[in-house]
Design a protein around this motif. Structure first.
Motif, PDB file in Angstrom:
ATOM      1  N   UNK A  10      16.793  63.990  47.251  1.00 14.85           N
ATOM      2  CA  UNK A  10      16.673  62.560  47.552  1.00 14.85           C
ATOM      3  C   UNK A  10      16.418  62.360  49.037  1.00 14.85           C
ATOM      4  N   UNK A  24      16.476  55.941  50.523  1.00 16.80           N
ATOM      5  CA  UNK A  24      17.720  55.271  50.189  1.00 16.80           C
ATOM      6  C   UNK A  24      18.893  55.786  50.991  1.00 16.80           C
ATOM      7  N   UNK A  25      18.599  56.437  52.105  1.00 18.44           N
ATOM      8  CA  UNK A  25      19.656  56.885  53.018  1.00 18.44           C
ATOM      9  C   UNK A  25      19.103  56.877  54.443  1.00 18.44           C
ATOM     10  N   UNK A  26      19.962  56.579  55.403  1.00 18.74           N
ATOM     11  CA  UNK A  26      19.513  56.542  56.792  1.00 18.74           C
ATOM     12  C   UNK A  26      19.826  57.833  57.529  1.00 18.74           C
ATOM     13  N   UNK A  27      20.162  58.880  56.765  1.00 20.63           N
ATOM     14  CA  UNK A  27      20.695  60.108  57.368  1.00 20.63           C
ATOM     15  C   UNK A  27      19.710  60.805  58.313  1.00 20.63           C
ATOM     16  N   UNK A  55      12.849  52.481  54.312  1.00 21.81           N
ATOM     17  CA  UNK A  55      13.390  52.379  52.963  1.00 21.81           C
ATOM     18  C   UNK A  55      12.471  51.674  51.981  1.00 21.81           C
TER      19      UNK A  55
END
Lengths: 406, 406
Positions: free
Chosen positions: B265, B268-271, B295
Motif C-alpha cells: 500500500x 492513503x498514508x503520509x509516511x 492522496x
C-alpha cells in the motif's frame, strides 16, 4: 495629511488564495489619491520592513496588479515572525526613515496585534502614522468579522475535495479520514459538510477543536456509520485535542516541532491521519482504511477560488485606504453581513481585534459534537461563491437476478 | 448480431475524473443502435457481475447521464478484485444467464486482462460475446496508447497543485516535498513540471520510479537547490525505490499493507513524505521542511478537469460501441496522437494491451534523473486542456535603502 505621503503595505502569516486581491485593492485605490506620493510594499512582511527590503509598487502596471490579484499566495512574500515590542520599534524606525504616512498590514490576529503595537510606537514618538489592519485568514478566527477573506476560498477547496473524496469512497468503499487545517477553530473542517449532497453522502463525521476528541467515541461513531452504510468518510481538524487540551497528534509523533509562537507543528505532516487510520484498522478490524492530509493545497491550490471571496478581499484593501485617508482613526477593517447575501465594512479599534481568537458558535455544531448544523450550512453556502461543481449519481433501476445464487 | 441484444458495461480499478464520460459514451451511443435491446451496468465492476448486481441503464435519462458524465469517480462503483480464471468463468456464466451480447469494461491493465480471459471463456463455450476494453488510468501506463483517459485531468490537478505550492513556498521559504501517485510509472509526478512558469519556480526536483532513488543524492540535490534559491520544492512518486527495487516507503513503515495483487500500500498514508522530510531536517539542518501527500484528491477532486480528457474519455466509450457493432473483433480501444493537438482511435488486440505496463520514455527524463525534459512538457501540455490557471508575480522595483543597517 495635506502634503503627499508615502504608504507601505505588507502581507503576514499563512498565504491565502485571495490575499493578493487585498494587496491590489490597497495599491490600486491608493494610487488614485492625490494624498499619496508613493506606494511601497515590504518583502516577507514585517521582516522585510526591518531589513528595508521594500518594493516601489507605484512603478507596477495596473494590468499586472490585476493578474497578481488573481494569483494565490502572498506576492510580496510572508513571514511567521511575531514581533515583540523591540521588533515593533524597529519596524517603526524604518517607517519613519522612509517617511511613511500610512501602514497597511494584511494578516490574521497576530498581524493585527503587530499593527496595534506599531501604532502605539508612533503615538509615543509623536509621529503621524495611520495604521490599518486588513483581515485575512483561512482559519476564519478573527473576532468582530462575519468571516475573513481567504476562508471562503479555502472552504470551497475543502468542500470540493470532500465532494470528490466521498464519490471515490462510494466507488471503492472503506473508511476515509482527511485532516483539515485549523488549530483552534473548526470552520475550515466544518466546510467539508458543504461537499455533501445526498443524505448518505460523506463526510459522515466531522470533528473540530471546539469539542473534546475522544478516541473511543470516534471509533464508536465510525463503526456505527460503517455498519449502516458500508463505508465512512471523516473530516478531522488538525487541532483536535483530548480533554486535557493536549493535541491528539502529540500522542503519536516522537519529535514534535514548535514554531516561534510556541505552537506544535500540525501542518506539513501526515502523522495525525495515519494515527487515526491505524486506530480504525486495529480496533475495528476494517481493512480498507485510507488517510489524507489536505496540507498546503487547501490554502494555495491555484484554480479553486470563491468569487465572493475575491470581491471581498479586494474591497477590504480598498476600504482600508479609504479609512486611512477619509477617516480619523487607526483600526482593523471588519466584514459585517447585511443580507442573504450582502456585506458591509466597518472599522473596528485595533485593540478589539488584535490577538483574539474566534471559534465556532455552539449553534453551528450538533449535540454529539461530530457534525455541523443547518445553521452552519446556511452561514457558509453564500461564501463559497458561484459555479460550485455538483455531483450526480445514476438512478436505481435494478435488473432482476436470473441466477440468484446467494 | 441480427436480433437485438443486451450489452453490459462496468468500471474497474481506481476512479478518475472522467471515467463516467466513458460510461456515458457507451450508454448514449449504444442506445442509438437498433441492435441493442438493453444496456446494463454492473455495480462495483466484476464483483457486481458475479453477484448479479446489475442496473438497467436503458431506463436512465440522457440528461442525467450527461450530468453523471461530468461527475468524477466511478458512478457504477468499482472494485480492486483481480479475477483469476475461475472468477472469469463466473463472470461469463452471469453474462450468459442474462443473454449479454457485448461486454464493455472501463479500466487499466488489470481490467484489460480480465476482458481478455472472459473473451477466451466465451470462445471456449462457443457463446457469441463481443468483448471491449475501454482505457482508463491516471497512471498513464497502458501500452499502445499515446496517453490514457483520466491521466490528463489528474495531471492537471498535480500541475495546479504544484503551481500553488510553489507560490506558497516562495512566500514562506523552506523545503516542500509532495508525494504523487504512481507505483511504476512517473507520468503523474512528472506532470508537476507543468506547474512551473518562471525559471526559479518549483518543482525544482522531480523523482520518478523509472530511476533508482538514492537518499544521499536526493539530499545533495535538495541542498544544492536550497543553497542557490533559499528554498526547494520537490515532487516524488509514491513508487520510488532503491537500487534493489525495494520501495523507499518500506524502509520506514513498521506495518506495510498489501493488496490483492500483492502490492505494498502506497496511497492513503503520509509516511513517505514524512520520512523524506525527516531526512532533510536531520541531515541538512534545514528548519522549515513540510511534506504533503496529494492522496485521493489527485484522482477525485471535483472541479479540476481537462476538457481534452473529458472529450477523449467520452469518445473511447463511443468508439468501443462502434467497434463492437460495426467491427469484427474483440479488442482494446487505444488513443493515437495525430497532430498538435489531435487524436484518433484504433482497436488493438486485447493480448497486446492486457497486463502490460508502460513507463516513461528515456527522452522524457533528464540525465541526472531528477527532472523532466522539454520533450515531456511538449507531450503533456495539450492534454491539460483549456483554461489552465496562470501565476503572476510583481516586477522588481527595489526602493533604495535609507538606514542600511547591515
Amino acid at each position: 495629511m495635506t502634503t503627499p505621503t508615502k504608504i507601505l503595505v505588507a502581507q503576514g502569516g499563512g498565504p491565502t488564495a485571495v490575499i493578493n486581491q487585498s494587496l491590489a485593492g490597497v495599491v490600486l485605490e491608493a494610487r488614485k489619491f492625490p494624498q499619496v506620493a508613493k506606494v511601497y510594499g515590504a518583502h516577507h512582511g514585517v521582516r522585510g520592513i526591518v531589513n528595508e527590503e521594500l518594493l516601489d509598487l507605484t512603478q507596477e502596471t495596473s494590468h499586472n496588479l490585476e493578474m497578481v490579484a488573481r494569483t494565490p499566495s502572498s506576492a510580496l512574500g510572508s513571514t511567521r515572525d511575531k514581533p515583540d515590542a523591540k521588533y515593533c520599534h524597529e519596524i517603526f524606525e524604518v517607517l519613519r526613515a522612509h517617511e511613511i504616512g500610512a501602514f497597511f498590514y494584511v494578516g490574521g490576529n497576530d498581524s493585527s496585534d503587530t499593527v496595534r503595537i506599531v501604532a502605539e510606537e508612533a503615538e509615543k514618538a509623536n509621529y503621524p502614522l495611520r495604521c490599518l489592519h486588513i483581515p485575512k485568514t483561512i482559519d476564519n478566527d478573527l473576532v468582530h468579522n462575519d468571516h475573513t477573506p481567504g476562508f471562503p476560498s479555502a472552504a470551497r477547496f475543502v468542500a470540493q475535495a470532500f465532494a470528490g473524496a466521498n464519490l471515490d469512497n462510494a466507488a471503492l468503499p472503506g473508511v476515509y479520514v482527511a485532516v483539515v487545517m485549523g488549530r483552534h477553530a473548526g470552520f475550515l473542517t466544518a466546510a467539508s459538510a458543504l461537499g455533501k449532497k445526498f443524505p448518505d453522502d460523506g463526510p459522515h463525521l466531522i470533528y473540530v477543536p471546539e469539542r473534546t476528541f475522544d478516541v473511543d467515541q470516534f471509533l464508536k461513531d465510525v463503526k456505527s456509520t460503517y455498519d449502516r452504510l458500508g463505508r465512512c468518510v471523516v473530516a478531522v481538524s488538525e487541532g483536535i485535542h483530548d480533554a486535557s487540551g493536549a493535541p491528539i497528534i502529540t500522542k503519536l509523533a516522537s519529535q514534535v516541532e514548535h514554531d516561534a509562537h510556541g505552537n506544535v507543528q500540525l501542518s506539513g505532516t501526515g502523522a495525525l491521519a495515519d494515527l487515526l487510520c491505524e486506530e480504525v484498522k486495529n480496533k475495528l478490524g476494517i481493512k480498507r482504511v485510507r488517510g489524507d492530509t489536505f496540507g498546503y493545497l487547501q490554502r494555495s491550490f491555484i484554480g479553486c477560488v470563491s468569487d465572493v471571496d475575491q470581491r471581498e478581499a479586494r474591497e477590504v484593501g480598498e476600504k482600508a485606504v479609504q479609512y486611512a485617508f477619509w477617516g480619523e482613526t487607526n483600526g482593523s477593517v471588519t466584514i459585517k453581513r447585511t443580507g442573504f447575501y450582502s456585506v458591509d465594512y466597518e472599522l473596528a479599534p485595533l485593540r478589539a481585534v488584535a490577538g483574539k481568537t474566534r471559534v465556532m458558535d455552539d449553534a453551528f455544531l450538533n449535540e454529539a459534537g461530530n457534525d455541523v448544523t443547518d445553521a452552519f450550512r446556511l452561514y457558509l453556502r453564500p461564501l463559497l461563491g458561484s459555479g460550485m461543481p455538483d455531483a450526480f449519481r445514476l438512478r436505481p433501476n435494478a435488473v432482476p437476478k436470473v441466477l440468484n445464487k446467494d
